[in-house]
Design a protein around this motif. Structure first.
Motif, PDB file in Angstrom:
ATOM      1  N   PRO A   1       0.956  -1.100   0.054  1.00  0.00           N
ATOM      2  CA  PRO A   1      -0.012  -0.130   0.021  1.00  0.00           C
ATOM      3  C   PRO A   1       0.803   1.172  -0.047  1.00  0.00           C
ATOM      4  CG  PRO A   1       0.019  -0.972   2.006  1.00  0.00           C
ATOM      5  CD  PRO A   1       0.649  -1.877   1.425  1.00  0.00           C
TER       6      PRO A   1
ATOM      7  N   ILE B   1      -2.476  -1.107   6.915  1.00  0.00           N
ATOM      8  CA  ILE B   1      -3.497  -1.350   5.802  1.00  0.00           C
ATOM      9  C   ILE B   1      -3.279  -2.557   4.829  1.00  0.00           C
ATOM     10  CG2 ILE B   1      -3.608   0.112   3.752  1.00  0.00           C
ATOM     11  CD1 ILE B   1      -2.813   2.683   5.214  1.00  0.00           C
TER      12      ILE B   1
ATOM     13  N   ARG C   1       1.430   1.429   7.164  1.00  0.00           N
ATOM     14  CA  ARG C   1       1.432   0.386   5.766  1.00  0.00           C
ATOM     15  C   ARG C   1       1.240  -0.703   6.215  1.00  0.00           C
ATOM     16  NH1 ARG C   1       5.690   3.241   3.901  1.00  0.00           N
ATOM     17  NH2 ARG C   1       7.188   2.110   4.928  1.00  0.00           N
TER      18      ARG C   1
ATOM     19  N   ASP D   1     -11.892   4.579   8.223  1.00  0.00           N
ATOM     20  CA  ASP D   1     -11.578   3.193   7.785  1.00  0.00           C
ATOM     21  C   ASP D   1     -10.198   3.003   7.735  1.00  0.00           C
ATOM     22  OD1 ASP D   1     -11.954   0.719   6.928  1.00  0.00           O
ATOM     23  OD2 ASP D   1     -12.542   1.371   4.884  1.00  0.00           O
ATOM     24  N   GLY D   2      -9.270   2.951   8.563  1.00  0.00           N
ATOM     25  CA  GLY D   2      -7.979   2.705   8.520  1.00  0.00           C
ATOM     26  C   GLY D   2      -7.253   3.090   9.947  1.00  0.00           C
TER      27      GLY D   2
ATOM     28  N   SER E   1      -5.184  -5.635   5.946  1.00  0.00           N
ATOM     29  CA  SER E   1      -6.815  -5.393   5.736  1.00  0.00           C
ATOM     30  C   SER E   1      -6.842  -5.706   4.196  1.00  0.00           C
ATOM     31  CB  SER E   1      -6.957  -3.796   6.071  1.00  0.00           C
ATOM     32  OG  SER E   1      -6.565  -2.882   5.076  1.00  0.00           O
ATOM     33  N   ASP E   2      -6.048  -5.557   3.379  1.00  0.00           N
ATOM     34  CA  ASP E   2      -6.227  -6.121   2.016  1.00  0.00           C
ATOM     35  C   ASP E   2      -5.646  -7.116   1.467  1.00  0.00           C
ATOM     36  OD1 ASP E   2      -8.426  -5.034   0.341  1.00  0.00           O
ATOM     37  OD2 ASP E   2      -7.547  -3.136   0.193  1.00  0.00           O
TER      38      ASP E   2
ATOM     39  N   GLY F   1      -8.617  10.803  -0.413  1.00  0.00           N
ATOM     40  CA  GLY F   1      -7.799   9.510  -0.507  1.00  0.00           C
ATOM     41  C   GLY F   1      -7.041   9.122   0.406  1.00  0.00           C
ATOM     42  N   CYS F   2      -7.263   9.420   1.646  1.00  0.00           N
ATOM     43  CA  CYS F   2      -6.441   9.200   2.805  1.00  0.00           C
ATOM     44  C   CYS F   2      -6.679   7.876   3.285  1.00  0.00           C
ATOM     45  CB  CYS F   2      -6.572  10.350   3.868  1.00  0.00           C
ATOM     46  SG  CYS F   2      -5.988  11.960   3.504  1.00  0.00           S
ATOM     47  N   ASN F   3      -5.814   7.035   3.596  1.00  0.00           N
ATOM     48  CA  ASN F   3      -6.158   5.707   4.165  1.00  0.00           C
ATOM     49  C   ASN F   3      -5.599   5.635   5.436  1.00  0.00           C
ATOM     50  OD1 ASN F   3      -3.419   5.821   3.395  1.00  0.00           O
ATOM     51  ND2 ASN F   3      -3.570   4.158   1.973  1.00  0.00           N
TER      52      ASN F   3
ATOM     53  N   LYS G   1     -11.405  11.567   3.354  1.00  0.00           N
ATOM     54  CA  LYS G   1     -11.841  10.267   2.513  1.00  0.00           C
ATOM     55  C   LYS G   1     -12.077  10.838   1.160  1.00  0.00           C
ATOM     56  CE  LYS G   1     -15.628   6.916   1.554  1.00  0.00           C
ATOM     57  NZ  LYS G   1     -17.122   6.651   1.905  1.00  0.00           N
TER      58      LYS G   1
ATOM     59  N   VAL H   1       0.668   4.881   1.495  1.00  0.00           N
ATOM     60  CA  VAL H   1       0.108   5.364   2.746  1.00  0.00           C
ATOM     61  C   VAL H   1      -0.187   7.128   2.388  1.00  0.00           C
ATOM     62  CG1 VAL H   1       0.427   6.244   5.112  1.00  0.00           C
ATOM     63  CG2 VAL H   1       1.100   3.847   4.201  1.00  0.00           C
TER      64      VAL H   1
END
Length: 495
Positions: free
Chosen positions: A6, A164, A161, A95-96, A167-168, A70-72, A67, A8
């Protein structure tokens, strides 16, 4: 950066309690952003400009803004005391991963109208986070100047990082573990608890896919790339086409099976029937995928692959998976280590695996056959290992593991690979970790860890520790090498 990691982007949201001057948080936020950009650049942060969060409505507006940007990852910045409800709801609904940090007072000449009391506010924030069961990263000392808070946020980047990435993440495995390999047991319940998906496949599925790549027109180009990487170490050129075919098989499998997940790690099979059916061992291909940022563990070690992926996220570098394998002979220690390095004999050991460490992490490399397997099999079907001594330098040995009864635990130990010739085979190095002997007994053995450990090339213990805490490993279950004089709970006080 690897495509399998990811990127960040941190949204920085300042908060203010309504009975404090909002200007305190505004000016301190501006100073923080400037300090970060001056030192680290603008690429990975975003300043939420819409409002200073004083209420729940402001909280919603700020979340929508970060959001949209594009912030994660999120930083909640207490420019003053802060609104304990709204600021913790920021972390709850984002969500992150989230971080909380607070502003120190700037000057003794401005402690009336310009005093922010964020030192006090951080206590209320932490209380409310716990009250609502909200996860957040809070630095060791979370109150600082603009420059100090900028440094703390920078330390949050690799932690975010890793979180995140998990989570994916999808782990793709092939085959059950080999016989007599119960040590790498992998209860998958904790993977789901962590938000990680797993796709378990048969070796037969992999074998079928491999043969669908017979005469793949891309094979010659992959062989050329392997030849360029190996150079003079290309001692088994006859096996390269098969290895190239296998590499293409794995890469195509990833593309076709990634599904809705963004990131992938592989837990692969490599014995006992792999060699006789495929006609090679997969070690070198594993090393190449790991070099692409796609960690591949040996012997269907699912939590080994998970650990490697976390280390790749944190370090933004390739990692490896090694056996905590054998002692350093006494004569080698006396000849090459004692008096030259500040380590006792019990601080040293050899980390080894057949040939899965990437060539960029070896002092030199050579394509060879797997000597241990060749004791029972024809040598020609065991070709495909990448052998060489591991580059000297700082390392972190670590592992995240689920126990047989599905409880998470982990260990971390920082040390180094010594610049000492191993005089052995495989991908191997002489490792030195302070108080390794005691760590080996009272963390690794006492904690029932398998012999596989992930290795990151550098000292990343601080970030790994915070990742493990954030994802729910109890702090008492994160083992590390205690310094001399600090006794482990299981250590005999009379020994």
């Amino acid at each position: 950066m690897f495509d399998n990691l990811p990127k960040v982007k941190i949204g920085i949201v300042a908060v203010s309690r309504d009975c404090f001057p909002e200007s305190l948080s505004v000016e301190r936020r501006k100073a923080l952003i400037k300090a970060y950009e001056d030192k680290y650049g603008k690429n990975d942060i975003y300043e939420c400009p819409i409002c200073i969060v004083e209420s729940e409505i402001h909280m919603v507006q700020a979340l929508e803004d970060v959001k949209k940007a594009g912030c994660n990852a999120l930083v909640v910045y207490l420019g003053n005391f802060g609104p304990e409800i709204s600021e913790t709801l920021l972390a709850k609904h984002f969500d992150g991963p989230a971080m909380f940090v607070a502003a120190a007072e700037e000057s003794g000449d401005n402690l009336i109208g310009g005093r922010g009391d964020a030192y006090c506010g951080m206590l209320n924030a932490s209380y409310n986070l716990k009250l609502r069961n909200i996860k957040a990263y809070i630095p060791e000392y979370p109150v600082g100047t603009a420059e100090g808070c900028a440094d703390m946020i920078r330390e949050f980047v690799p932690i975010a990082r890793g979180i995140i990435g998990l989570s994916d993440l999808k782990i793709i495995s092939f085959g059950p573990r080999p016989l007599n390999f119960l040590a790498c047991n992998a209860p998958i319940k904790q993977l789901y608890n962590l938000g990680v998906e797993i796709e378990e496949n048969s070796e037969l599925d992999l074998f079928e896919a491999f043969h669908k790549h017979d005469n793949d027109p891309r094979i010659p180009d992959v062989v050329k790339d392997m030849e360029a990487e190996l150079g003079a170490g290309n001692q088994k050129p006859e096996v390269l086409p098969k290895l190239a075919q296998y590499e293409l098989t794995l890469l195509d499998w990833i593309a076709e099976h990634k599904g809705y997940r963004k990131y992938v790690a592989i837990a692969g099979k490599c014995w006992p029937a792999f060699q006789t059916q495929f006609g090679f061992v997969p070690c070198y291909v594993n090393s190449r995928l790991t070099g692409m940022g796609i960690p591949v563990s040996c012997e269907v070690d699912i939590y080994g692959a998970l650990s490697e992926f976390i280390g790749t996220c944190v370090s933004e570098d390739m990692v490896t998976l090694l056996d905590i394998n054998n002692t350093v002979p006494a004569d080698m220690y006396e000849e090459s280590i004692k008096g030259k390095f500040n380590y006792t004999h019990n601080d040293t050991f050899m980390g080894f695996h057949c040939g899965n460490t990437n060539s960029k992490k070896l002092s030199s490399c050579a394509m060879k056959y797997q000597m241990i397997m060749a004791r029972n099999l024809p040598e020609e079907v065991t070709q495909g290992t990448l052998e060489g001594d591991i580059l000297p330098g700082e390392i972190t040995f670590y592992r995240l593991q689920s126990t047989a009864d599905s409880k998470l635990r982990a260990y971390i130990a920082q040390g180094e690979v010594l610049p000492v010739a191993t005089k052995s085979f495989g991908g191997i190095g002489i490792f030195a970790i302070p108080e390794m002997g005691r760590f080996y007994r009272h963390v690794l053995i006492e904690g029932n860890y398998p012999h596989h450990g992930a290795v990151a090339f550098g000292h990343f213990g601080k970030s790994l520790y915070e990742v493990f805490k954030y994802i729910g490993v109890p702090v008492e279950e994160i083992g590390y090498n205690q310094p001399k004089g600090v006794r482990y709970p299981t250590e005999n006080p009379f020994a």
